[in-house]
Write an enzyme that holds these catalytic residues in place. Structure first.
Site, PDB file in Angstrom:
ATOM      1  N   GLU A 160      38.376  39.807  40.900  1.00 13.83           N
ATOM      2  CA  GLU A 160      37.436  38.759  40.507  1.00 13.83           C
ATOM      3  C   GLU A 160      36.050  39.248  40.118  1.00 13.83           C
ATOM      4  O   GLU A 160      35.046  38.945  40.775  1.00 13.83           O
ATOM      5  CB  GLU A 160      37.319  37.701  41.612  1.00 13.83           C
ATOM      6  CG  GLU A 160      38.625  37.010  41.930  1.00 13.83           C
ATOM      7  CD  GLU A 160      38.474  35.765  42.782  1.00 13.83           C
ATOM      8  OE1 GLU A 160      39.394  34.940  42.781  1.00 13.83           O
ATOM      9  OE2 GLU A 160      37.418  35.617  43.456  1.00 13.83           O
ATOM     10  N   GLU A 375      46.444  34.925  43.313  1.00 12.65           N
ATOM     11  CA  GLU A 375      45.941  34.040  44.370  1.00 12.65           C
ATOM     12  C   GLU A 375      46.099  32.606  43.910  1.00 12.65           C
ATOM     13  O   GLU A 375      45.798  32.280  42.764  1.00 12.65           O
ATOM     14  CB  GLU A 375      44.447  34.266  44.681  1.00 12.65           C
ATOM     15  CG  GLU A 375      44.140  35.488  45.498  1.00 12.65           C
ATOM     16  CD  GLU A 375      42.642  35.622  45.805  1.00 12.65           C
ATOM     17  OE1 GLU A 375      41.962  34.576  45.945  1.00 12.65           O
ATOM     18  OE2 GLU A 375      42.167  36.756  45.901  1.00 12.65           O
TER      19      GLU A 375
END
Length: 470
Positions: A160, A375
């Site tokens: 991320e 995720e």
């Protein structure tokens, strides 16, 4: 009709070093910026988190028992290099060898991330990835790991990049807690993408066995009113900040004209300029076709309206629904009053957004090779039922089911999606919510560190066995 997932699909669970391990200063681990930031600003710390540092055999045994055949793990950079560079910490190295051996013993494939929000404090204080020296140190650390851990077959450079820049320099809820500095946001994104590209090129040039990719958070952005040009523009600009800038760097090896026009507009309104060199473009270009896979982290979508005012963001850290505000100068504002269910933390539950995001990658970046959903999951104030030693987390099951259904649709429509990792394997520490917000398949009693399978764990087990989304 019941949808099914492919036979070779990975049914994984995700973790991260800082959120799961605990042992923040054990066996020579160096400090990270989060240690100080939490001590100074919050009522909780990441000690002992889920004590994964000691309890990983329990979690991996549970994984095997419940059909989880892949695990996302991150290596804590400061366990290997306590200062980010220089001297190696042998106890840290030994720990990860033991951890990966246990994964293989339990037939759980480790997907290993090199950096998951936890730059060593020494480097973070010195500008983190805004300082180009950190790029060099990261690449050295990556090379050390590629050589040291040949037992790892799936590598991810970063987790991320978008939310790191966003959290550190836009929302200000990650250390160093700076707000609304768009120059730093984009420079951080860019420099981290250069570090990613260099590490990927090094991995391929070095002939290391296995695969390498990157994990991007890709929240889908929609105009609140698709017929209003201001709303459409706000969604485009918000998408550039969070998704397009980083995806372009990953797969185009440059920034498209539309992307750079959007960036220049945002910087012209807010001040600042980007420093991008010819060498940067050369390395991005050299790596653009070398990514073996893209990891997509997806939780929510956002609806955007045009906005003509100053930047103001209120982050909902308490789980009191309706506490969020998000408006950015020169970009737009998020509209929360949409007919879409949302979590207590104001995250919009919209599985269609995951489908749209996957198909966008397939269409706009055909060299993506393959995708893992790295995720996805539901943060919830789980209620532990003492008499049954479990949690009836039907809302979580429903959330995951809805998202797996659209993944099955995307596969049917031509997307090469190879696996899904629920966030999270067991309950872990949450960066900006501490221990209130739980995501795990396995309930963790943070007092005793005992694990208890939730209803969702039994559901996931059947899913992994049958491949049928029921």
């Amino acid at each position: 009709m019941t949808k099914t997932l492919p036979e070779d699909f990975i049914f994984g669970g995700a973790t991260a070093a800082y959120q799961a391990e605990g042992a923040t200063n054990t066996d020579g681990k160096g400090r990270v910026a989060w240690d100080t930031y939490l001590e100074e600003n919050y009522w909780y710390t990441a000690e002992p988190a889920s004590d994964f540092y000691n309890r990983y055999p329990v979690d991996l045994e549970l994984s095997e028992k419940f059909g989880v055949n892949g695990i996302r793990i991150s290596i804590a950079w400061s366990r290997i290099f306590p200062n980010g560079y220089g001297e190696v910490n042998p106890k840290g190295v030994e720990y990860y060898h033991k951890l990966f051996a246990e994964c293989h013993k339990r037939h759980v494939e480790p997907f290993v991330t090199l950096h998951h929000f936890d730059t060593p404090e020494v480097l973070h204080k010195d500008g983190d990835f805004l300082n180009r020296k950190t790029i060099d140190y990261f690449v050295d650390y990556a090379e050390y790991c590629f050589k040291e851990f040949p037992e790892v077959k799936y590598w991810t450079t970063f987790n991320e990049i978008g939310p790191i820049g966003d959290g550190q320099y836009l929302v200000g809820k990650f250390p160093p807690g700076i707000k609304y500095d768009f120059e730093k946001v984009f420079q951080s994104h860019h420099n981290m993408m250069v570090a990613h590209a260099r590490a990927v090129k090094l991995f391929k040039d070095g002939g290391y066995q296995g695969e390498i990719g990157v994990v991007h958070a890709l929240p889908t952005k929609y105009p609140f009113d698709p017929s209003n040009p201001e709303d459409v523009r706000a969604a485009e600009l918000e998408d550039i900040i969070h998704n397009k800038f980083i995806l372009d760097a990953t797969y185009l090896g440059k920034y498209s004209r539309e992307t750079m026009e959007g960036v220049q507009h945002i910087l012209s309104v807010n001040g600042g300029k980007l420093n991008i060199t010819d060498e940067d473009y050369a390395i991005l270009d050299a790596a653009k076709d070398l990514n073996d896979f893209l990891g997509i982290n997806y939780y929510m979508s956002d609806w955007m309206r045009g906005y003509d005012g100053e930047s103001e963001i209120t982050h909902n850290a308490t789980g009191d629904k309706g506490g969020s505000k998000y408006q950015l100068k020169g970009v737009g504002q998020r509209e929360f009053d949409v007919d879409v269910p949302r979590t207590d933390w104001d995250w919009m539950i919209y599985p269609q957004g995951l489908y749209d995001q996957i198909m966008r990658v397939v269409k706009d970046y055909p060299n993506y090779h393959k995708i893992y959903i790295t995720e996805n999951g539901l943060g919830y104030k789980d209620e532990f039922i003492e008499s049954e030693k479990t949690v009836h987390d039907d809302a979580r099951i429903d959330y995951v089911r809805q998202h797996l259904n659209v993944i099955a649709d995307a596969i049917k429509d031509g997307a090469n999606v190879k696996g899904y990792f629920i966030w999270s394997l067991m309950d872990v520490f949450s960066w900006s919510n501490g221990y209130e917000k739980r995501y795990g398949l396995f309930y963790v009693d943070f007092e005793t560190q005992e694990r208890y399978p939730k209803k969702s764990a039994y559901w996931y087990k059947e899913l992994a066995e049958t491949k049928e989304i029921k």
